[in-house]
Design a protein around this motif. Structure first.
Motif, short mmCIF file in Angstrom:
data_model
loop_
_atom_site.label_atom_id
_atom_site.label_comp_id
_atom_site.label_asym_id
_atom_site.label_seq_id
_atom_site.Cartn_x
_atom_site.Cartn_y
_atom_site.Cartn_z
N LYS A 1 0.84 -1.21 0.00
CA LYS A 1 0.00 0.00 0.00
C LYS A 1 0.86 1.25 0.00
CE LYS A 1 -3.69 2.38 2.50
NZ LYS A 1 -3.02 3.68 2.35
N ILE A 2 1.93 1.23 0.78
CA ILE A 2 2.82 2.40 0.84
C ILE A 2 3.43 2.69 -0.52
CG2 ILE A 2 5.01 3.25 1.77
CD1 ILE A 2 4.32 1.83 4.39
N VAL A 3 3.93 1.66 -1.18
CA VAL A 3 4.56 1.85 -2.49
C VAL A 3 3.52 2.29 -3.53
CG1 VAL A 3 5.90 0.77 -4.34
CG2 VAL A 3 6.36 0.17 -1.96
N LEU A 4 2.33 1.72 -3.46
CA LEU A 4 1.26 2.14 -4.37
C LEU A 4 0.91 3.61 -4.17
CD1 LEU A 4 -1.11 -0.98 -4.27
CD2 LEU A 4 0.17 -0.14 -6.27
N ASP A 5 0.83 4.02 -2.90
CA ASP A 5 0.52 5.43 -2.60
C ASP A 5 1.63 6.35 -3.09
OD1 ASP A 5 -1.81 4.65 -1.42
OD2 ASP A 5 -1.09 4.80 0.64
N VAL A 6 2.88 5.94 -2.89
CA VAL A 6 4.02 6.74 -3.38
C VAL A 6 3.97 6.87 -4.90
CG1 VAL A 6 6.53 6.79 -3.65
CG2 VAL A 6 5.53 6.24 -1.42
N ASN A 7 3.67 5.76 -5.57
CA ASN A 7 3.59 5.78 -7.03
C ASN A 7 2.45 6.69 -7.50
OD1 ASN A 7 4.41 4.60 -9.67
ND2 ASN A 7 2.32 3.84 -9.66
N GLN A 8 1.33 6.63 -6.79
CA GLN A 8 0.19 7.48 -7.13
C GLN A 8 0.56 8.95 -6.98
OE1 GLN A 8 -2.69 6.57 -8.43
NE2 GLN A 8 -3.45 8.67 -8.51
N CYS A 9 1.26 9.28 -5.88
CA CYS A 9 1.70 10.67 -5.66
C CYS A 9 2.68 11.11 -6.74
CB CYS A 9 2.34 10.81 -4.28
SG CYS A 9 1.18 10.66 -2.92
N PHE A 10 3.55 10.18 -7.17
CA PHE A 10 4.51 10.49 -8.22
C PHE A 10 3.78 10.82 -9.52
CE2 PHE A 10 6.93 8.99 -11.90
CZ PHE A 10 8.05 9.81 -11.81
N PHE A 11 2.80 10.01 -9.89
CA PHE A 11 2.05 10.24 -11.12
C PHE A 11 1.34 11.59 -11.06
CE2 PHE A 11 2.86 6.03 -12.55
CZ PHE A 11 2.45 5.95 -13.88
N ALA A 12 0.71 11.87 -9.91
CA ALA A 12 -0.06 13.11 -9.79
C ALA A 12 0.84 14.33 -9.69
CB ALA A 12 -0.98 13.02 -8.56
N GLY A 13 1.90 14.22 -8.89
CA GLY A 13 2.75 15.38 -8.64
C GLY A 13 3.65 15.77 -9.79
N ASN A 14 3.94 14.83 -10.69
CA ASN A 14 4.85 15.11 -11.80
C ASN A 14 4.15 15.17 -13.15
OD1 ASN A 14 7.77 14.95 -10.57
ND2 ASN A 14 6.64 13.27 -9.66
N ASP A 15 2.83 15.21 -13.11
CA ASP A 15 2.03 15.30 -14.34
C ASP A 15 2.47 14.24 -15.35
OD1 ASP A 15 0.07 16.24 -16.01
OD2 ASP A 15 1.27 17.88 -16.81
N VAL A 16 2.63 13.00 -14.87
CA VAL A 16 3.08 11.90 -15.73
C VAL A 16 2.09 11.66 -16.87
CG1 VAL A 16 3.61 9.43 -15.78
CG2 VAL A 16 4.37 10.84 -13.86
N LYS A 17 0.83 11.89 -16.59
CA LYS A 17 -0.20 11.66 -17.61
C LYS A 17 0.10 12.48 -18.87
CE LYS A 17 -5.19 12.09 -18.36
NZ LYS A 17 -6.49 12.44 -17.74
N THR A 18 0.34 13.76 -18.69
CA THR A 18 0.61 14.63 -19.83
C THR A 18 1.93 14.27 -20.50
OG1 THR A 18 -0.61 16.43 -18.80
CG2 THR A 18 0.94 17.03 -20.55
N LYS A 19 2.96 13.98 -19.69
CA LYS A 19 4.28 13.69 -20.24
C LYS A 19 4.29 12.39 -21.05
CE LYS A 19 6.60 16.29 -16.62
NZ LYS A 19 7.41 16.24 -15.38
N LEU A 20 3.60 11.37 -20.54
CA LEU A 20 3.54 10.10 -21.27
C LEU A 20 2.78 10.28 -22.59
CD1 LEU A 20 2.92 7.38 -18.54
CD2 LEU A 20 4.91 7.61 -20.03
N THR A 21 1.69 11.04 -22.52
CA THR A 21 0.90 11.26 -23.73
C THR A 21 1.72 12.02 -24.77
OG1 THR A 21 -1.11 11.38 -22.37
CG2 THR A 21 -1.25 12.23 -24.60
N THR A 22 2.45 13.03 -24.32
CA THR A 22 3.30 13.80 -25.23
C THR A 22 4.39 12.92 -25.84
OG1 THR A 22 2.92 15.78 -23.89
CG2 THR A 22 4.78 15.83 -25.42
N LEU A 23 4.97 12.05 -25.01
CA LEU A 23 6.00 11.13 -25.51
C LEU A 23 5.45 10.22 -26.59
CD1 LEU A 23 8.85 9.94 -25.33
CD2 LEU A 23 8.02 8.46 -23.49
N GLU A 24 4.25 9.69 -26.39
CA GLU A 24 3.64 8.81 -27.39
C GLU A 24 3.37 9.57 -28.69
OE1 GLU A 24 3.05 5.45 -27.31
OE2 GLU A 24 4.32 5.65 -25.53
#
Length: 201
Positions: free
Chosen positions: A75-98
């Protein structure tokens, strides 16, 4: 429709289309994270269980403890990963990369090193630029620290002057007290005589 508007619409459409990869990436990360602590075994706690049983006469439920630990750590690692995705705007960056991968797919595998120079030479301008940025950053940091030091020195000098002023006033007060004590000592015989005369009346 104008060319610029058409390109903007195509870019927006491509962006929305490539966003479909985000749930897949998140799912892949979650699956990997779920397996991180899968190899934890109750036997890992056998030594601890033996010590507790010998010293404290306590039976340690290693199965339950390992399961709880596995759930908590996952749970801790999942929460950290979730915070990483949200805090670093991974959604936009991955989409741009694709989108970039799709846009330049036709050039994949081509040799762009026309002059046959080494990677060190190719990347030297970038590294020099990065170094220059680092130097400018450090210069700004030094100027900021110099300013803070100047302020601190000014406060320190003001505090030292305050201490000197207090010390000077203390010395003056000590002199005044000594003078008053001397006067009191001089007047003491007269006060005693007056007290005696009053008592004799």
């Amino acid at each position: 429709m104008k060319t610029g508007e058409k390109m903007e619409e195509e870019t927006e459409t491509a962006f929305e289309r490539h966003q479909a990869i985000i749930p897949q990436v998140k799912e892949a990360y979650d699956e990997v994270i779920q397996q991180i602590f899968a190899d934890l075994s109750p036997s890992d706690l056998d030594v601890c269980a033996a010590i507790l049983e010998e010293k404290e006469d306590t039976c340690l439920d290693t199965e339950q403890m390992i399961n709880s630990t596995r759930r908590l750590m996952t749970k801790i690692v999942l929460d950290v990963n979730q915070c990483f995705f949200a805090g670093n705007d991974v959604k936009t960056k991955l989409t741009t990369l694709e989108m970039l991968k799709e846009q330049f797919a036709a050039h994949e595998g081509k040799d762009w090193n026309f002059n046959g120079v080494s990677p060190e030479e190719l990347t030297r301008p970038l590294r020099m630029h990065s170094l220059a940025l680092s130097i400018r950053f450090m210069e700004r940091q030094l100027k900021s620290q110099e300013k803070e030091l100047e302020i601190a020195m000014s406060k320190s000098n003001a505090n030292r002057q305050l201490v000197r002023d207090v010390q000077s006033e203390r010395v003056k007060l000590g002199v005044i007290i000594q003078e008053q004590l001397a006067q009191y000592q001089e007047m003491m015989p007269q006060l005693i005589a007056i007290e005696r005369s009053i008592n004799e009346i």
